[in-house]
Scaffold this active site. Structure first.
Site, PDB file in Angstrom:
ATOM      1  CB  THR A 338       2.341  -3.792  -0.618  1.00  0.00           C
ATOM      2  OG1 THR A 338       2.314  -2.541   0.075  1.00  0.00           O
ATOM      3  CG2 THR A 338       2.579  -4.897   0.389  1.00  0.00           C
ATOM      4  CD  GLU A 378       4.753   6.316   1.432  1.00  0.00           C
ATOM      5  OE1 GLU A 378       3.604   6.634   1.072  1.00  0.00           O
ATOM      6  OE2 GLU A 378       5.768   6.700   0.830  1.00  0.00           O
ATOM      7  CB  SER A 397       2.273  -2.314   8.546  1.00  0.00           C
ATOM      8  OG  SER A 397       2.105  -2.997   7.328  1.00  0.00           O
ATOM      9  CB  ALA A 419      -3.042   1.189   0.942  1.00  0.00           C
TER      10      ALA A 419
END
Length: 512
Positions: A338, A378, A397, A419
């Site tokens: 990310t 994921e 998310s 994460a």
């Protein structure tokens, strides 16, 4: 890293110095912070490959000059509209790889892992609602970087090594990310000429080229050929969602973050609600850590056990942020894939964008240079299981773009990759500024800790306490990307600007 007392009109912090400078360039050319943020998002997708891409999606939090705050959700969605049930599940044989990161990260890659990308529609929506410049103008720095090249940063080079098996999945992917039989290394020059052509064409023709035109047809045909689910209808019907943020009061201000169906912002809000019951600045070190680490553990446990998919999370958040649940949690306290960027300007706009493409599907659409996401592959984004969502649904998310509004602290836009470490990295940065009175740069640089389950991980120099209470204790002798990469900007009440790019990743800051 930061500047104080110098009148400036704009500040940006992003995942690479190239992206931060792209934002400043667009501001200097007549754009505002929203135009600049879109330019940075496109540029970071070029210069921090695999962290984000026009083949992925994300979330933007925008604060307007009038003080209104909104979320533009352009996260990827489940594909498969019009397909029979037999098309889902990859025939029971999804392609799984074990990435060499930490204790090993299991990830599903290839065509069945690709969700419908939202980035391009999201950028267009941001510009339509708040920008001054055209999509072509804001994409120009990214086009130039892709065509003329850039030097690969340390963070991306590390991830290339971790994901080398994924980057060798197809000949097309190897052609983009391998050199002389190996992945590109830090400092080597990379160019993406086909991606430059694609970005240039999107700038000229608009997002419809990606979602309803020739480019969209290429994407759908290739993903379907590779066993995936994206149909032309999925692309044509994709729309970003504009929502109100999740807002919680904290000290003398308000904190706005990403709400349901995302779980990351709600997890951050829950942590803040818990620690708000304590005078953190007056606590001894051990008590401070016990409170903050305890809030992390409790909120992340709820994140793991209580959040589901889609709109059902709104009901979950209401219960978890209720005073009864927060009070019960306070009583319990004592018993890479990310990227993030932030921009702010003198007009009053503040923008925080967190974007992702999962760990990457290992696919690059031939002839386009577009790396595709593996959001469906994921596990943490799909608690119901592989392909359990219905077409059009958004996965859960942890992305948590956040804006702090305070008469005392001014306006701070911040966020992080990482994460489950996203909300804990943001939490500690906020507490460092609001409760402990640190300048923004120090707030980002200060060593962090992360408490989750039986794990307590910390960077050397961080506050620690009660280590015997944890089953696993990990110490990082150097600042580590494990603890996120907070990129933050601040407009002080006096009208000056600060920008802080996290050295844990290869971030950069720029002013104008």
């Amino acid at each position: 890293m930061e500047t104080y007392g110098t009148p400036r009109a704009f500040a940006a912090a992003a995942g690479t110095p190239y992206a931060a400078e792209a934002a400043a360039e667009i501001y200097r050319s007549g754009g505002n912070a929203v135009d600049a943020a879109v330019a940075a998002a496109a540029a970071v997708g070029v210069t921090e490959p695999l962290m984000s891409s026009i083949g992925g999606g994300g979330f933007a939090l925008v604060r307007t000059p009038g003080g209104a705050v909104e979320v533009v959700d352009f996260f990827d969605v489940m594909p498969g509209k019009g397909l029979p049930p037999s098309a889902f599940g990859a025939g029971g044989r999804p392609h799984t790889v074990l990435l060499d990161y930490g204790a090993g990260v299991s990830s599903i890659v290839g065509g069945p892992s690709v969700a419908v990308p939202g980035a391009v529609r999201g950028w267009e929506e941001l510009l339509k609602r708040h920008g001054r410049l055209t999509l072509r103008e804001t994409l120009a720095p990214a086009v130039r970087l892709a065509r003329e090249g850039f030097r690969l940063c340390r963070t991306s080079a590390l991830w290339f090594r971790v994901a080398r098996e994924v980057l060798a999945l197809t000949e097309e992917t190897r052609r983009n990310f391998y050199r002389d039989g190996r992945v590109y290394e830090e400092g080597e020059k990379m160019c993406f000429p086909e991606l430059a052509d694609t970005l240039e064409a999107i700038g000229e023709e608009g997002a419809d080229l990606f979602y309803e035109g020739e480019l969209g047809r290429k994407i759908s045909a290739y993903v379907r050929k590779m066993g995936g689910l994206i149909t032309e209808r999925d692309l044509a019907e994709y729309r970003p969602e504009v929502r109100s943020p999740l807002t919680v009061g904290y000290r003398d201000g308000e904190i706005h973050t990403n709400g349901p169906p995302s779980a990351g912002g709600a997890t951050l809000a829950q942590m803040l609600r818990i620690v708000a019951g304590y005078d953190l600045s007056a606590l001894p070190e051990e008590e401070y850590v016990r409170v903050v680490a305890g809030a992390m553990r409790l909120a992340l446990l709820d994140r793991e056990e209580r959040y589901a998919d889609g709109s059902r999370n709104a009901e979950v958040v209401g219960k978890l942020l209720g005073e009864e649940h927060i009070a019960s949690q306070r009583k319990k306290l004592f018993g890479p894939h990310t990227t993030h960027l932030s921009c702010a300007d003198a007009e009053g706009y503040a923008v925080a964008i967190t974007a992702s493409m999962g760990y990457g599907s290992g696919l690059v659409v031939p002839g386009t240079g577009i790396p595709l996401n593996n959001v469906l592959g994921e596990p943490e984004l799909n608690p119901g299981g592989f392909h359990a969502l219905s077409p059009g649904e958004r996965p859960v998310s942890s992305m948590s773009p956040t804006i702090v509004s305070s008469a005392r602290e001014g306006v701070i836009a911040l966020g992080s990759p990482g994460a489950t470490r996203i909300p804990t990295a943001i939490l500690q940065t906020i507490l460092n500024v609001v409760d402990l009175g640190m300048p923004l740069g120090s707030a980002v640089l200060t060593p962090r800790f992360h408490a989750e389950g039986d794990l307590f991980a910390y960077e050397a120099g961080a506050r620690t306490a009660d280590l015997d209470a944890y089953g696993r204790v990990l110490v990082y002798e150097e600042p580590s990307m494990y603890f996120g990469g907070v990129n933050a900007v601040r407009r002080t009440p006096e009208g000056t600007f600060e920008a802080a790019a996290d050295p844990r990743r290869s971030g950069g800051a720029a002013y104008a």
